[in-house]
Write a protein that holds these residues in place. Structure first.
Motif, PDB file in Angstrom:
ATOM      1  N   ALA A  47       1.019  -1.304  -0.030  1.00 12.71           N
ATOM      2  CA  ALA A  47       0.116  -0.088   0.015  1.00 12.71           C
ATOM      3  C   ALA A  47       0.855   1.205  -0.009  1.00 12.71           C
ATOM      4  O   ALA A  47       0.353   2.185  -0.626  1.00 12.71           O
ATOM      5  CB  ALA A  47      -0.974   0.033   1.299  1.00 12.71           C
ATOM      6  N   HIS A 298      -6.938   1.000  -1.712  1.00 11.88           N
ATOM      7  CA  HIS A 298      -7.156   1.689  -2.835  1.00 11.88           C
ATOM      8  C   HIS A 298      -8.371   2.264  -3.020  1.00 11.88           C
ATOM      9  O   HIS A 298      -8.356   3.401  -3.314  1.00 11.88           O
ATOM     10  CB  HIS A 298      -6.254   1.130  -4.053  1.00 11.88           C
ATOM     11  CG  HIS A 298      -6.170   1.951  -5.207  1.00 11.88           C
ATOM     12  ND1 HIS A 298      -7.335   1.851  -6.132  1.00 11.88           N
ATOM     13  CD2 HIS A 298      -5.198   2.529  -5.609  1.00 11.88           C
ATOM     14  CE1 HIS A 298      -7.002   2.825  -7.258  1.00 11.88           C
ATOM     15  NE2 HIS A 298      -5.721   3.262  -6.876  1.00 11.88           N
ATOM     16  N   ALA A 303      -4.469   3.878  -0.033  1.00 11.32           N
ATOM     17  CA  ALA A 303      -3.282   3.275  -0.479  1.00 11.32           C
ATOM     18  C   ALA A 303      -2.377   4.202  -1.528  1.00 11.32           C
ATOM     19  O   ALA A 303      -3.266   4.932  -2.335  1.00 11.32           O
ATOM     20  CB  ALA A 303      -3.413   2.049  -1.218  1.00 11.32           C
ATOM     21  N   HIS A 304      -1.223   4.465  -1.442  1.00 10.51           N
ATOM     22  CA  HIS A 304      -0.370   5.536  -2.292  1.00 10.51           C
ATOM     23  C   HIS A 304       0.181   4.645  -3.574  1.00 10.51           C
ATOM     24  O   HIS A 304       1.438   4.693  -3.681  1.00 10.51           O
ATOM     25  CB  HIS A 304       0.640   6.151  -1.338  1.00 10.51           C
ATOM     26  CG  HIS A 304      -0.149   6.641  -0.199  1.00 10.51           C
ATOM     27  ND1 HIS A 304      -0.848   7.802  -0.113  1.00 10.51           N
ATOM     28  CD2 HIS A 304       0.347   6.512   1.212  1.00 10.51           C
ATOM     29  CE1 HIS A 304      -1.207   8.184   1.295  1.00 10.51           C
ATOM     30  NE2 HIS A 304      -0.496   7.346   1.948  1.00 10.51           N
ATOM     31  N   GLN A 307      -3.909   2.254  -9.634  1.00 16.54           N
ATOM     32  CA  GLN A 307      -4.802   1.298  -9.795  1.00 16.54           C
ATOM     33  C   GLN A 307      -4.403  -0.073 -10.433  1.00 16.54           C
ATOM     34  O   GLN A 307      -4.581  -1.198  -9.979  1.00 16.54           O
ATOM     35  CB  GLN A 307      -6.022   1.737 -10.516  1.00 16.54           C
ATOM     36  CG  GLN A 307      -7.225   0.713 -10.885  1.00 16.54           C
ATOM     37  CD  GLN A 307      -8.005   0.503  -9.793  1.00 16.54           C
ATOM     38  OE1 GLN A 307      -8.856   1.454  -9.489  1.00 16.54           O
ATOM     39  NE2 GLN A 307      -8.164  -0.536  -9.104  1.00 16.54           N
ATOM     40  N   ALA A 310      -2.463  -1.893  -7.450  1.00 22.32           N
ATOM     41  CA  ALA A 310      -3.568  -2.434  -6.418  1.00 22.32           C
ATOM     42  C   ALA A 310      -3.970  -3.621  -7.143  1.00 22.32           C
ATOM     43  O   ALA A 310      -4.325  -4.999  -6.358  1.00 22.32           O
ATOM     44  CB  ALA A 310      -4.721  -1.472  -6.185  1.00 22.32           C
TER      45      ALA A 310
END
Length: 394
Positions: A47, A298, A303-304, A307, A310
Protein backbone atom coordinates in the motif's frame (compact mmCIF):
# COMPACT_ATOMS: atom_id res chain seq x y z
CA UNK A 1 -5.98 -39.79 27.56
CA UNK A 2 -2.29 -39.85 26.62
CA UNK A 3 -0.06 -42.48 28.18
CA UNK A 4 2.71 -41.21 30.45
CA UNK A 5 5.40 -42.77 28.27
CA UNK A 6 5.66 -45.21 25.37
CA UNK A 7 8.69 -46.11 23.27
CA UNK A 8 8.92 -43.91 20.19
CA UNK A 9 8.96 -46.25 17.23
CA UNK A 10 8.25 -45.70 13.56
CA UNK A 11 4.63 -45.82 12.49
CA UNK A 12 3.53 -47.96 9.57
CA UNK A 13 3.24 -46.35 6.15
CA UNK A 14 0.31 -48.69 5.47
CA UNK A 15 -1.59 -47.80 8.64
CA UNK A 16 -5.31 -47.65 7.94
CA UNK A 17 -7.59 -44.72 8.78
CA UNK A 18 -4.66 -42.45 9.63
CA UNK A 19 -5.95 -38.94 10.29
CA UNK A 20 -4.76 -35.67 11.79
CA UNK A 21 -4.81 -35.61 15.58
CA UNK A 22 -6.31 -32.88 17.79
CA UNK A 23 -2.76 -31.86 18.75
CA UNK A 24 -1.83 -31.44 15.09
CA UNK A 25 -4.93 -29.33 14.50
CA UNK A 26 -4.04 -27.18 17.50
CA UNK A 27 -0.48 -26.84 16.19
CA UNK A 28 -1.81 -25.63 12.83
CA UNK A 29 -4.21 -23.18 14.42
CA UNK A 30 -1.39 -21.43 16.26
CA UNK A 31 0.26 -20.63 12.93
CA UNK A 32 -2.63 -18.32 12.10
CA UNK A 33 -0.99 -15.65 14.26
CA UNK A 34 2.27 -15.77 12.32
CA UNK A 35 0.50 -15.84 8.94
CA UNK A 36 -1.63 -12.84 9.94
CA UNK A 37 1.47 -10.89 10.99
CA UNK A 38 3.24 -11.64 7.72
CA UNK A 39 0.16 -10.68 5.71
CA UNK A 40 -0.33 -7.41 7.57
CA UNK A 41 3.28 -6.42 6.95
CA UNK A 42 2.90 -7.23 3.25
CA UNK A 43 -0.25 -5.10 3.03
CA UNK A 44 1.57 -2.11 4.51
CA UNK A 45 4.53 -2.48 2.14
CA UNK A 46 2.35 -2.83 -0.97
CA UNK A 47 0.00 0.00 0.00
CA UNK A 48 2.97 2.32 0.57
CA UNK A 49 4.35 1.55 -2.88
CA UNK A 50 7.27 -0.72 -1.92
CA UNK A 51 6.42 -3.97 -3.77
CA UNK A 52 10.01 -5.11 -4.29
CA UNK A 53 11.23 -4.96 -0.71
CA UNK A 54 7.78 -5.95 0.55
CA UNK A 55 7.58 -9.17 -1.46
CA UNK A 56 11.17 -10.16 -0.64
CA UNK A 57 10.64 -9.57 3.09
CA UNK A 58 7.33 -11.43 2.92
CA UNK A 59 8.94 -14.49 1.36
CA UNK A 60 11.73 -14.48 3.94
CA UNK A 61 9.29 -14.23 6.83
CA UNK A 62 6.86 -16.75 5.35
CA UNK A 63 9.68 -19.22 4.79
CA UNK A 64 10.20 -19.30 8.55
CA UNK A 65 6.50 -19.98 9.12
CA UNK A 66 6.31 -22.68 6.48
CA UNK A 67 9.54 -24.42 7.39
CA UNK A 68 8.64 -24.64 11.08
CA UNK A 69 5.34 -26.24 10.10
CA UNK A 70 7.09 -28.60 7.66
CA UNK A 71 9.61 -29.80 10.24
CA UNK A 72 6.90 -30.79 12.70
CA UNK A 73 4.46 -32.22 10.15
CA UNK A 74 6.79 -34.74 8.51
CA UNK A 75 8.28 -35.84 11.82
CA UNK A 76 4.81 -36.38 13.30
CA UNK A 77 3.70 -38.38 10.28
CA UNK A 78 6.53 -40.84 10.92
CA UNK A 79 6.92 -40.89 14.72
CA UNK A 80 3.85 -39.49 16.49
CA UNK A 81 3.47 -41.63 19.63
CA UNK A 82 1.12 -39.20 21.45
CA UNK A 83 2.48 -39.79 24.93
CA UNK A 84 3.11 -37.08 27.53
CA UNK A 85 6.73 -36.25 26.51
CA UNK A 86 5.66 -36.02 22.85
CA UNK A 87 2.80 -33.68 23.71
CA UNK A 88 4.97 -31.47 25.90
CA UNK A 89 7.63 -31.22 23.16
CA UNK A 90 4.94 -30.23 20.66
CA UNK A 91 3.54 -27.58 22.99
CA UNK A 92 7.05 -26.18 23.40
CA UNK A 93 7.26 -25.92 19.61
CA UNK A 94 3.94 -24.06 19.59
CA UNK A 95 5.39 -21.60 22.12
CA UNK A 96 8.33 -21.10 19.76
CA UNK A 97 5.94 -20.41 16.88
CA UNK A 98 4.22 -17.70 18.91
CA UNK A 99 7.56 -16.09 19.79
CA UNK A 100 8.49 -16.20 16.10
CA UNK A 101 5.17 -14.52 15.25
CA UNK A 102 5.91 -11.78 17.76
CA UNK A 103 9.12 -11.02 15.88
CA UNK A 104 7.65 -10.97 12.39
CA UNK A 105 7.03 -7.21 12.19
CA UNK A 106 10.57 -6.36 13.38
CA UNK A 107 12.07 -8.84 10.90
CA UNK A 108 9.92 -7.47 8.09
CA UNK A 109 10.30 -3.74 8.72
CA UNK A 110 13.73 -3.46 10.36
CA UNK A 111 15.53 -6.62 9.23
CA UNK A 112 15.86 -7.42 12.94
CA UNK A 113 15.55 -11.19 13.30
CA UNK A 114 16.47 -11.46 16.97
CA UNK A 115 13.01 -12.33 18.30
CA UNK A 116 12.26 -14.58 15.33
CA UNK A 117 15.50 -16.54 15.80
CA UNK A 118 14.78 -16.93 19.52
CA UNK A 119 11.41 -18.41 18.57
CA UNK A 120 13.13 -20.80 16.18
CA UNK A 121 15.65 -21.75 18.85
CA UNK A 122 12.79 -22.74 21.17
CA UNK A 123 11.21 -24.84 18.43
CA UNK A 124 14.49 -26.44 17.45
CA UNK A 125 15.42 -27.52 20.98
CA UNK A 126 12.14 -29.46 21.22
CA UNK A 127 12.34 -30.92 17.72
CA UNK A 128 15.96 -31.97 18.12
CA UNK A 129 15.00 -33.80 21.31
CA UNK A 130 12.24 -35.54 19.37
CA UNK A 131 14.65 -36.74 16.67
CA UNK A 132 17.11 -37.97 19.30
CA UNK A 133 14.28 -39.84 20.97
CA UNK A 134 13.34 -41.38 17.62
CA UNK A 135 16.99 -42.39 17.09
CA UNK A 136 16.99 -44.11 20.49
CA UNK A 137 14.11 -46.32 19.37
CA UNK A 138 15.56 -47.17 15.94
CA UNK A 139 18.36 -49.37 14.66
CA UNK A 140 20.58 -49.38 11.58
CA UNK A 141 19.85 -46.93 8.75
CA UNK A 142 16.71 -45.61 10.43
CA UNK A 143 18.75 -44.62 13.48
CA UNK A 144 21.37 -42.97 11.26
CA UNK A 145 18.68 -40.96 9.45
CA UNK A 146 17.22 -39.70 12.73
CA UNK A 147 20.66 -38.68 13.99
CA UNK A 148 21.32 -36.86 10.69
CA UNK A 149 18.11 -34.89 11.19
CA UNK A 150 19.12 -33.96 14.74
CA UNK A 151 22.60 -32.90 13.64
CA UNK A 152 21.20 -30.90 10.73
CA UNK A 153 18.84 -29.02 13.02
CA UNK A 154 21.65 -28.10 15.42
CA UNK A 155 24.00 -26.96 12.64
CA UNK A 156 21.34 -24.90 10.89
CA UNK A 157 20.16 -23.31 14.11
CA UNK A 158 23.74 -22.32 14.89
CA UNK A 159 23.80 -20.68 11.45
CA UNK A 160 20.65 -18.67 12.21
CA UNK A 161 22.14 -17.46 15.49
CA UNK A 162 25.35 -16.45 13.69
CA UNK A 163 23.23 -14.55 11.15
CA UNK A 164 22.20 -12.15 13.90
CA UNK A 165 25.70 -10.72 14.17
CA UNK A 166 26.31 -10.54 10.41
CA UNK A 167 26.49 -7.08 8.74
CA UNK A 168 23.06 -5.79 7.72
CA UNK A 169 24.06 -5.58 4.07
CA UNK A 170 24.98 -9.27 3.98
CA UNK A 171 21.99 -10.64 5.89
CA UNK A 172 19.74 -11.10 2.86
CA UNK A 173 22.33 -13.15 0.96
CA UNK A 174 23.28 -15.15 4.03
CA UNK A 175 19.57 -15.78 4.62
CA UNK A 176 19.38 -17.44 1.20
CA UNK A 177 22.40 -19.60 2.09
CA UNK A 178 20.61 -20.70 5.26
CA UNK A 179 17.45 -21.47 3.29
CA UNK A 180 19.44 -23.79 1.00
CA UNK A 181 21.07 -25.42 4.03
CA UNK A 182 17.69 -26.03 5.66
CA UNK A 183 16.25 -27.55 2.49
CA UNK A 184 19.23 -29.87 2.15
CA UNK A 185 18.80 -31.42 5.61
CA UNK A 186 15.88 -33.75 4.67
CA UNK A 187 17.47 -34.59 1.32
CA UNK A 188 20.72 -35.67 2.95
CA UNK A 189 19.13 -37.30 6.00
CA UNK A 190 16.83 -39.46 3.88
CA UNK A 191 19.63 -40.89 1.71
CA UNK A 192 19.80 -44.57 2.37
CA UNK A 193 16.59 -44.62 4.42
CA UNK A 194 13.18 -43.08 3.86
CA UNK A 195 11.41 -42.11 7.06
CA UNK A 196 7.98 -43.81 7.25
CA UNK A 197 5.75 -40.83 6.55
CA UNK A 198 2.15 -41.70 5.71
CA UNK A 199 1.02 -40.47 2.28
CA UNK A 200 -2.68 -40.03 3.10
CA UNK A 201 -1.83 -38.36 6.41
CA UNK A 202 0.64 -35.95 4.78
CA UNK A 203 -1.83 -34.96 2.07
CA UNK A 204 -4.49 -34.35 4.70
CA UNK A 205 -2.09 -32.22 6.76
CA UNK A 206 -1.19 -30.10 3.74
CA UNK A 207 -4.86 -29.74 2.88
CA UNK A 208 -5.66 -28.58 6.40
CA UNK A 209 -2.92 -25.96 6.27
CA UNK A 210 -4.21 -24.78 2.91
CA UNK A 211 -7.63 -24.31 4.51
CA UNK A 212 -6.04 -22.29 7.32
CA UNK A 213 -4.25 -20.08 4.79
CA UNK A 214 -7.44 -19.50 2.79
CA UNK A 215 -9.38 -18.96 6.00
CA UNK A 216 -6.92 -16.27 7.07
CA UNK A 217 -7.39 -14.68 3.64
CA UNK A 218 -11.16 -14.52 4.15
CA UNK A 219 -10.73 -13.16 7.68
CA UNK A 220 -8.28 -10.43 6.66
CA UNK A 221 -10.39 -9.43 3.68
CA UNK A 222 -13.57 -9.24 5.76
CA UNK A 223 -11.91 -7.04 8.37
CA UNK A 224 -10.55 -4.76 5.64
CA UNK A 225 -13.96 -4.35 4.00
CA UNK A 226 -15.66 -3.76 7.36
CA UNK A 227 -13.11 -1.12 8.36
CA UNK A 228 -13.49 0.63 5.02
CA UNK A 229 -17.28 0.68 5.32
CA UNK A 230 -17.05 2.03 8.87
CA UNK A 231 -14.77 4.88 7.81
CA UNK A 232 -15.95 5.64 4.27
CA UNK A 233 -19.10 5.70 2.14
CA UNK A 234 -17.71 3.50 -0.62
CA UNK A 235 -20.10 0.58 -0.92
CA UNK A 236 -20.15 0.76 -4.71
CA UNK A 237 -16.35 0.55 -4.90
CA UNK A 238 -16.06 -2.20 -2.31
CA UNK A 239 -18.73 -4.63 -3.51
CA UNK A 240 -16.85 -5.70 -6.68
CA UNK A 241 -13.70 -6.30 -4.62
CA UNK A 242 -15.52 -8.24 -1.92
CA UNK A 243 -17.47 -10.33 -4.43
CA UNK A 244 -14.46 -11.05 -6.61
CA UNK A 245 -12.27 -11.87 -3.63
CA UNK A 246 -14.81 -14.34 -2.32
CA UNK A 247 -15.04 -16.06 -5.71
CA UNK A 248 -11.25 -16.33 -5.87
CA UNK A 249 -11.00 -17.97 -2.44
CA UNK A 250 -13.92 -20.33 -3.10
CA UNK A 251 -12.41 -21.38 -6.43
CA UNK A 252 -8.95 -21.77 -4.88
CA UNK A 253 -10.38 -24.20 -2.32
CA UNK A 254 -12.31 -26.15 -4.96
CA UNK A 255 -9.36 -26.44 -7.33
CA UNK A 256 -6.86 -27.46 -4.66
CA UNK A 257 -9.00 -30.37 -3.43
CA UNK A 258 -10.03 -31.58 -6.88
CA UNK A 259 -7.63 -34.55 -7.09
CA UNK A 260 -6.68 -37.46 -4.76
CA UNK A 261 -3.07 -36.40 -4.31
CA UNK A 262 -2.12 -39.20 -1.91
CA UNK A 263 -2.17 -41.61 -4.85
CA UNK A 264 0.79 -39.76 -6.39
CA UNK A 265 3.04 -39.68 -3.31
CA UNK A 266 4.73 -43.08 -3.34
CA UNK A 267 8.33 -42.14 -2.44
CA UNK A 268 10.61 -39.22 -1.57
CA UNK A 269 11.19 -38.66 -5.28
CA UNK A 270 7.64 -37.35 -5.57
CA UNK A 271 7.12 -36.19 -2.00
CA UNK A 272 10.08 -33.83 -1.54
CA UNK A 273 9.45 -31.64 -4.62
CA UNK A 274 5.71 -31.71 -3.82
CA UNK A 275 6.28 -30.75 -0.20
CA UNK A 276 8.80 -28.02 -1.00
CA UNK A 277 6.69 -26.63 -3.83
CA UNK A 278 3.87 -26.00 -1.40
CA UNK A 279 5.83 -23.03 -0.09
CA UNK A 280 4.55 -21.08 -3.09
CA UNK A 281 1.01 -22.44 -2.72
CA UNK A 282 0.81 -21.43 0.94
CA UNK A 283 2.59 -18.10 0.43
CA UNK A 284 0.48 -17.10 -2.58
CA UNK A 285 -2.73 -18.24 -0.88
CA UNK A 286 -2.01 -15.99 2.09
CA UNK A 287 -0.90 -13.19 -0.24
CA UNK A 288 -4.30 -13.21 -1.97
CA UNK A 289 -5.81 -11.91 1.27
CA UNK A 290 -3.12 -9.25 1.55
CA UNK A 291 -3.81 -8.23 -2.03
CA UNK A 292 -7.53 -7.90 -1.39
CA UNK A 293 -6.75 -5.67 1.60
CA UNK A 294 -4.54 -3.49 -0.61
CA UNK A 295 -7.32 -3.26 -3.23
CA UNK A 296 -9.76 -2.18 -0.51
CA UNK A 297 -7.35 0.47 0.78
CA UNK A 298 -6.88 1.80 -2.76
CA UNK A 299 -10.65 1.93 -3.33
CA UNK A 300 -11.10 4.21 -0.30
CA UNK A 301 -8.05 6.34 -1.05
CA UNK A 302 -5.74 5.04 1.69
CA UNK A 303 -3.16 3.32 -0.52
CA UNK A 304 -0.50 5.46 -2.19
CA UNK A 305 -0.28 3.38 -5.35
CA UNK A 306 -1.82 3.21 -8.81
CA UNK A 307 -4.93 1.26 -9.74
CA UNK A 308 -2.75 -1.10 -11.76
CA UNK A 309 -0.49 -1.84 -8.78
CA UNK A 310 -3.49 -2.41 -6.52
CA UNK A 311 -4.99 -4.84 -9.03
CA UNK A 312 -1.69 -6.68 -9.44
CA UNK A 313 -1.50 -7.31 -5.71
CA UNK A 314 -4.50 -9.63 -6.14
CA UNK A 315 -4.07 -11.01 -9.64
CA UNK A 316 -0.39 -11.97 -9.38
CA UNK A 317 -0.92 -13.90 -6.13
CA UNK A 318 -3.99 -15.65 -7.58
CA UNK A 319 -2.17 -16.57 -10.79
CA UNK A 320 0.78 -18.02 -8.84
CA UNK A 321 -1.62 -20.09 -6.73
CA UNK A 322 -3.41 -21.51 -9.79
CA UNK A 323 -0.18 -22.27 -11.62
CA UNK A 324 1.43 -23.99 -8.63
CA UNK A 325 -1.66 -26.12 -7.95
CA UNK A 326 -1.52 -27.25 -11.56
CA UNK A 327 2.21 -27.97 -11.37
CA UNK A 328 2.05 -29.93 -8.11
CA UNK A 329 -1.44 -31.41 -8.21
CA UNK A 330 -3.61 -31.31 -11.28
CA UNK A 331 -1.18 -32.18 -14.06
CA UNK A 332 -0.63 -35.64 -12.57
CA UNK A 333 -4.32 -36.51 -12.96
CA UNK A 334 -5.53 -34.56 -16.01
CA UNK A 335 -5.84 -36.22 -19.40
CA UNK A 336 -5.55 -34.54 -22.77
CA UNK A 337 -4.44 -31.01 -23.71
CA UNK A 338 -7.77 -29.37 -22.82
CA UNK A 339 -7.65 -30.53 -19.19
CA UNK A 340 -3.92 -29.88 -18.88
CA UNK A 341 -4.19 -26.31 -20.21
CA UNK A 342 -7.18 -25.24 -18.11
CA UNK A 343 -5.26 -23.96 -15.08
CA UNK A 344 -2.27 -22.42 -16.94
CA UNK A 345 -4.64 -20.53 -19.26
CA UNK A 346 -6.75 -19.51 -16.29
CA UNK A 347 -3.63 -18.09 -14.59
CA UNK A 348 -2.89 -16.04 -17.72
CA UNK A 349 -6.49 -14.81 -17.88
CA UNK A 350 -6.33 -13.75 -14.23
CA UNK A 351 -3.14 -11.81 -14.94
CA UNK A 352 -4.87 -10.11 -17.90
CA UNK A 353 -7.52 -8.85 -15.47
CA UNK A 354 -4.84 -6.63 -13.93
CA UNK A 355 -5.63 -4.06 -16.64
CA UNK A 356 -9.40 -4.11 -15.99
CA UNK A 357 -9.46 -1.00 -13.80
CA UNK A 358 -11.63 -0.94 -10.67
CA UNK A 359 -13.34 -4.21 -11.66
CA UNK A 360 -10.13 -6.24 -11.87
CA UNK A 361 -10.75 -8.27 -8.70
CA UNK A 362 -14.33 -9.05 -9.74
CA UNK A 363 -13.24 -10.18 -13.18
CA UNK A 364 -10.42 -12.29 -11.70
CA UNK A 365 -13.00 -13.92 -9.40
CA UNK A 366 -15.26 -14.66 -12.37
CA UNK A 367 -12.31 -16.21 -14.24
CA UNK A 368 -11.51 -18.40 -11.24
CA UNK A 369 -15.13 -19.50 -10.94
CA UNK A 370 -15.28 -20.21 -14.66
CA UNK A 371 -12.15 -22.34 -14.27
CA UNK A 372 -13.99 -24.60 -11.84
CA UNK A 373 -16.95 -24.91 -14.21
CA UNK A 374 -14.75 -25.67 -17.22
CA UNK A 375 -12.81 -28.26 -15.21
CA UNK A 376 -16.02 -30.00 -14.19
CA UNK A 377 -17.38 -30.02 -17.73
CA UNK A 378 -14.14 -31.40 -19.17
CA UNK A 379 -13.99 -34.10 -16.49
CA UNK A 380 -17.59 -35.09 -17.17
CA UNK A 381 -16.84 -35.62 -20.87
CA UNK A 382 -13.48 -37.35 -20.46
CA UNK A 383 -13.32 -41.05 -19.55
CA UNK A 384 -11.46 -41.36 -16.22
CA UNK A 385 -8.02 -42.95 -16.12
CA UNK A 386 -7.13 -45.71 -13.65
CA UNK A 387 -5.85 -43.24 -11.02
CA UNK A 388 -8.55 -40.59 -11.34
CA UNK A 389 -11.30 -40.14 -8.80
CA UNK A 390 -12.71 -37.44 -6.55
CA UNK A 391 -14.44 -34.14 -7.31
CA UNK A 392 -13.58 -32.42 -10.55
CA UNK A 393 -12.74 -28.82 -11.25
CA UNK A 394 -9.37 -27.32 -12.13
Amino acid sequence: MALAYVPMTARSRDEGHRAATPLELFFDLCFVVAIAQAGAALVHALAEGHPGTGVISYFFVFFGVWWAWMNFTWFASAYDCDDVPYRIATLVQIAGVLVYAAGVSRAFDQNDWTTAVIGYLIMRVALTAQWLRAAAGERGEARTAALKYAAGLVICQAGWVALLIAPDGAKSWLFLVMVVAELLVPVLAERGHQTPWHAHHIVERYGLFTIIVLGETISASTVAVKSALDEHEALGELLPIAGGGLLIVFAAWWIYFAVPMHEHLTSNREAIPWGYGHFLIFASGAAIGAGIEVAVEHAVGKAHISQLAANASVTVATAVFLLMVWLLHSRHFKRGPAQQLTLPLSALAVLACTWAGPYAVLYAGLVAAATVVVGMLLAAHTPPGPAESGPAGG
